[in-house]
Design a protein around this motif. Structure first.
Motif, PDB file in Angstrom:
ATOM      1  N   ALA A   1      26.130  30.967  23.677  1.00  0.00           N
ATOM      2  CA  ALA A   1      25.585  30.139  22.527  1.00  0.00           C
ATOM      3  C   ALA A   1      25.406  32.026  21.559  1.00  0.00           C
ATOM      4  O   ALA A   1      24.125  31.792  21.001  1.00  0.00           O
ATOM      5  N   VAL A   2      24.426  32.665  22.290  1.00  0.00           N
ATOM      6  CA  VAL A   2      24.678  34.161  22.389  1.00  0.00           C
ATOM      7  C   VAL A   2      24.284  34.756  21.115  1.00  0.00           C
ATOM      8  O   VAL A   2      26.542  34.736  21.114  1.00  0.00           O
ATOM      9  N   ARG A   3      24.322  34.546  20.076  1.00  0.00           N
ATOM     10  CA  ARG A   3      24.360  35.316  18.744  1.00  0.00           C
ATOM     11  C   ARG A   3      23.714  36.728  18.835  1.00  0.00           C
ATOM     12  O   ARG A   3      24.186  37.801  17.723  1.00  0.00           O
ATOM     13  N   GLY A   4      23.036  36.826  19.572  1.00  0.00           N
ATOM     14  CA  GLY A   4      22.374  39.246  19.609  1.00  0.00           C
ATOM     15  C   GLY A   4      21.604  38.971  21.380  1.00  0.00           C
ATOM     16  O   GLY A   4      20.770  38.429  21.327  1.00  0.00           O
ATOM     17  N   LEU A   5      20.833  40.079  20.976  1.00  0.00           N
ATOM     18  CA  LEU A   5      20.043  40.843  22.306  1.00  0.00           C
ATOM     19  C   LEU A   5      19.898  42.505  22.064  1.00  0.00           C
ATOM     20  O   LEU A   5      20.312  42.906  21.171  1.00  0.00           O
ATOM     21  N   THR A   6      19.154  42.218  22.460  1.00  0.00           N
ATOM     22  CA  THR A   6      18.168  43.939  22.674  1.00  0.00           C
ATOM     23  C   THR A   6      18.030  44.470  23.916  1.00  0.00           C
ATOM     24  O   THR A   6      17.296  43.759  24.499  1.00  0.00           O
ATOM     25  N   ILE A   7      18.610  44.933  23.846  1.00  0.00           N
ATOM     26  CA  ILE A   7      18.711  46.154  25.742  1.00  0.00           C
ATOM     27  C   ILE A   7      18.125  47.354  25.900  1.00  0.00           C
ATOM     28  O   ILE A   7      18.218  48.280  24.817  1.00  0.00           O
ATOM     29  N   VAL A   8      17.391  47.277  26.558  1.00  0.00           N
ATOM     30  CA  VAL A   8      16.671  49.021  27.185  1.00  0.00           C
ATOM     31  C   VAL A   8      17.395  49.384  28.090  1.00  0.00           C
ATOM     32  O   VAL A   8      17.501  49.003  28.830  1.00  0.00           O
ATOM     33  N   THR A   9      18.055  50.548  27.802  1.00  0.00           N
ATOM     34  CA  THR A   9      19.114  51.154  28.217  1.00  0.00           C
ATOM     35  C   THR A   9      17.815  52.032  29.688  1.00  0.00           C
ATOM     36  O   THR A   9      17.053  51.455  29.144  1.00  0.00           O
ATOM     37  N   PRO A  10      18.359  52.336  30.752  1.00  0.00           N
ATOM     38  CA  PRO A  10      17.188  53.166  32.016  1.00  0.00           C
ATOM     39  C   PRO A  10      16.889  53.944  30.712  1.00  0.00           C
ATOM     40  O   PRO A  10      15.596  54.617  31.631  1.00  0.00           O
ATOM     41  N   ALA A  11      17.419  54.956  30.518  1.00  0.00           N
ATOM     42  CA  ALA A  11      17.176  56.115  29.324  1.00  0.00           C
ATOM     43  C   ALA A  11      15.724  55.878  28.291  1.00  0.00           C
ATOM     44  O   ALA A  11      14.821  56.897  27.997  1.00  0.00           O
ATOM     45  N   GLY A  12      15.094  54.497  28.775  1.00  0.00           N
ATOM     46  CA  GLY A  12      14.757  53.982  26.777  1.00  0.00           C
ATOM     47  C   GLY A  12      15.090  53.896  25.910  1.00  0.00           C
ATOM     48  O   GLY A  12      13.862  53.681  25.036  1.00  0.00           O
ATOM     49  N   GLU A  13      16.182  54.234  25.827  1.00  0.00           N
ATOM     50  CA  GLU A  13      16.940  53.245  24.567  1.00  0.00           C
ATOM     51  C   GLU A  13      16.546  52.249  24.249  1.00  0.00           C
ATOM     52  O   GLU A  13      17.494  51.439  25.155  1.00  0.00           O
ATOM     53  N   ILE A  14      16.579  51.981  22.801  1.00  0.00           N
ATOM     54  CA  ILE A  14      17.024  50.166  22.261  1.00  0.00           C
ATOM     55  C   ILE A  14      17.758  49.983  21.812  1.00  0.00           C
ATOM     56  O   ILE A  14      18.238  51.083  20.500  1.00  0.00           O
ATOM     57  N   ARG A  15      18.503  49.317  22.305  1.00  0.00           N
ATOM     58  CA  ARG A  15      20.296  49.162  21.820  1.00  0.00           C
ATOM     59  C   ARG A  15      19.994  47.125  21.389  1.00  0.00           C
ATOM     60  O   ARG A  15      19.927  47.019  22.198  1.00  0.00           O
ATOM     61  N   SER A  16      20.748  46.976  20.181  1.00  0.00           N
ATOM     62  CA  SER A  16      20.220  45.757  19.661  1.00  0.00           C
ATOM     63  C   SER A  16      22.052  45.825  19.304  1.00  0.00           C
ATOM     64  O   SER A  16      22.871  45.961  18.814  1.00  0.00           O
ATOM     65  N   LEU A  17      22.587  44.738  19.820  1.00  0.00           N
ATOM     66  CA  LEU A  17      23.598  44.166  19.506  1.00  0.00           C
ATOM     67  C   LEU A  17      23.781  42.930  18.653  1.00  0.00           C
ATOM     68  O   LEU A  17      23.122  41.784  19.220  1.00  0.00           O
ATOM     69  N   SER A  18      25.031  42.681  17.967  1.00  0.00           N
ATOM     70  CA  SER A  18      24.772  40.653  16.869  1.00  0.00           C
ATOM     71  C   SER A  18      26.420  40.505  17.260  1.00  0.00           C
ATOM     72  O   SER A  18      27.303  41.591  17.594  1.00  0.00           O
ATOM     73  N   ARG A  19      26.635  39.469  17.391  1.00  0.00           N
ATOM     74  CA  ARG A  19      27.678  38.779  17.083  1.00  0.00           C
ATOM     75  C   ARG A  19      28.165  39.628  16.880  1.00  0.00           C
ATOM     76  O   ARG A  19      28.112  39.620  15.135  1.00  0.00           O
ATOM     77  N   GLY A  20      30.616  39.747  16.866  1.00  0.00           N
ATOM     78  CA  GLY A  20      31.224  40.506  15.709  1.00  0.00           C
ATOM     79  C   GLY A  20      30.617  42.197  15.865  1.00  0.00           C
ATOM     80  O   GLY A  20      31.793  42.806  15.440  1.00  0.00           O
TER      81      GLY A  20
END
Length: 419
Positions: free
Chosen positions: A129-148
């Protein structure tokens, strides 16, 4: 720090400290502490997937994000929220999720990261059911990913190897009602002969057995969206299987008071008050327990169940209950239903971990070689063998190395998997 335990009390975390950031900046500060780090959800995992001898970061105090999109077909929620927290909020908006796990007590990000699921031939795991998520990496970077996106299918079921999932966007649909029915003592041979029909007779179907008897299934729970288009077919099927409808509310574990269970006896109610087996305000299942699960391709399901059936004499003395559930295939790299409709064979054990671990190799050897252990539960299968059952595992390893090049998120659990 005092000793901290997981939900079931079978695992003591080794962490030097547990921190509870309340913002992205505090999360980055927590990541800035040198050394190993892991992310902690609702502590429902029964193994050491979330353990570390460094810092544990719990997301339970992050801002309680809940944002329905303009099209009203998705909701963005904080990763640390529990399904039981967001479900009534969705229902108040006239919206719903397609499915829930048996427990509403689990966090969204943690459940998704471990491939946790509910049941339903036509319904995927919670991760699907996930179509997107936001991840904070251990280096503090913010990465957003979406379906596709290129990395999306690898980042959803992530084992906590990419970073802290601070928010998740989920598919939603208009709200609906569900009625729940329980049938008792259908003949096992008849069930296996008509397995596809049995699991398709409701929106969500679960088979429960203690394996004290191998001639009949203890209970089959059928959750059905309203209105019930196949009520007559369901009644006819269970009559043919020799089952009787339960005359009062039941608990999956025989002899346990069903007060913690969601409503049954065919009484319609909101989706979130029926799709889960247990109510949020109660301690679910048995409380003190250990859990194991293996997911097999649909085509191997009857063979796998028969293998468990032949081991009933060894399993029953340690078992509280065995549950069998189904789910639709997906394309998420580390999902247990990657590339195949799947059937989960789930064991809730008595809290006797040494004896359970001694028995698991026998069960694992008897199951088809396609069986994939649930990432958050107790198993003994060799890590290299687990990797071989996921065609995209090497791609995931490369993804994890890009998100966490210093390998700060790697713990003994991930090391056993070759990460």
């Amino acid at each position: 720090m005092g000793i901290e335990y997981n939900w079931a009390g079978n695992l003591a975390y080794r962490a030097s400290s547990i921190v509870h950031p309340a913002s992205i900046e505090e999360l980055r500060t927590a990541f800035a502490v040198p050394g190993p780090v892991r992310i902690l959800g609702s502590r429902h995992c029964f193994n050491d997937i979330a353990d570390t001898d460094g810092v544990l970061i719990a997301l339970d105090r992050m801002p309680r994000m809940f944002e329905v999109n303009a099209a009203r077909d998705a909701v963005r929620v904080a990763g640390g929220l529990r399904y039981g927290d967001i479900a009534p909020l969705l229902d108040a908006e006239g919206l719903a999720l397609a499915n829930l796990a048996s427990l509403p007590h689990i966090s969204v990000a943690g459940a998704v990261a471990t491939g946790t699921h509910g049941s339903g031939d036509a319904i995927g795991s919670l991760a699907s059911a996930v179509r997107g998520l936001t991840i904070v990496t251990p280096a503090g970077e913010i990465r957003s990913l979406s379906r596709g996106d290129d990395d999306f299918a690898g980042a959803v079921v992530s084992l906590g190897a990419l970073g802290a999932v601070v928010d998740v966007t989920l598919d939603v649909e208009p709200t609906y009602e569900v009625a729940q029915h329980v049938f008792e003592h259908p003949d096992w041979d008849a069930v296996l002969a008509d397995f596809d029909e049995v699991t398709s007779i409701g929106t969500s179907v679960s088979l429960f057995s203690t394996w004290e008897r191998t001639d009949f299934v203890d209970q089959i729970w059928v959750k059905q969206r309203q209105p019930e288009a196949r009520e007559a077919a369901r009644e006819s099927l269970f009559e043919r299987l020799g089952a009787e409808p339960a005359t009062s509310k039941r608990h999956p574990i025989l002899g346990v008071d069903p007060v913690a269970c969601t409503e049954q006896l065919g009484v319609p109610g909101p989706w979130f008050e029926r799709l889960a087996h247990f109510k949020l305000e109660f301690t679910p299942s048995a409380g003190a327990e250990i859990q194991t699960e293996y997911l097999v391709p649909r085509g191997d399901a009857v063979e796998a169940i028969q293998a468990v059936r032949t081991l009933a004499g060894q399993i029953a003395p340690l078992l509280l209950v065995n549950e069998i559930r189904t789910m639709r295939a997906d394309d998420l790299w580390l999902s247990s239903s990657y590339g195949t409709d799947a059937v989960g064979i789930h064991f809730t054990w008595k809290p006797e971990e040494a004896a359970v671990r001694a028995l698991l190799p026998t069960i694992e050897a008897a199951l088809p070689a396609s069986a994939r252990p649930h990432w958050g539960k107790v198993a003994t299968l060799d890590g290299a063998e687990v990797r071989s059952r996921y065609p995209r595992f090497d791609d995931f390893a490369a993804l994890a190395a890009r998100f966490d090049p210093e390998r700060r998120l790697v713990n003994p659990y991930l090391e056993r998997l070759g990460l």
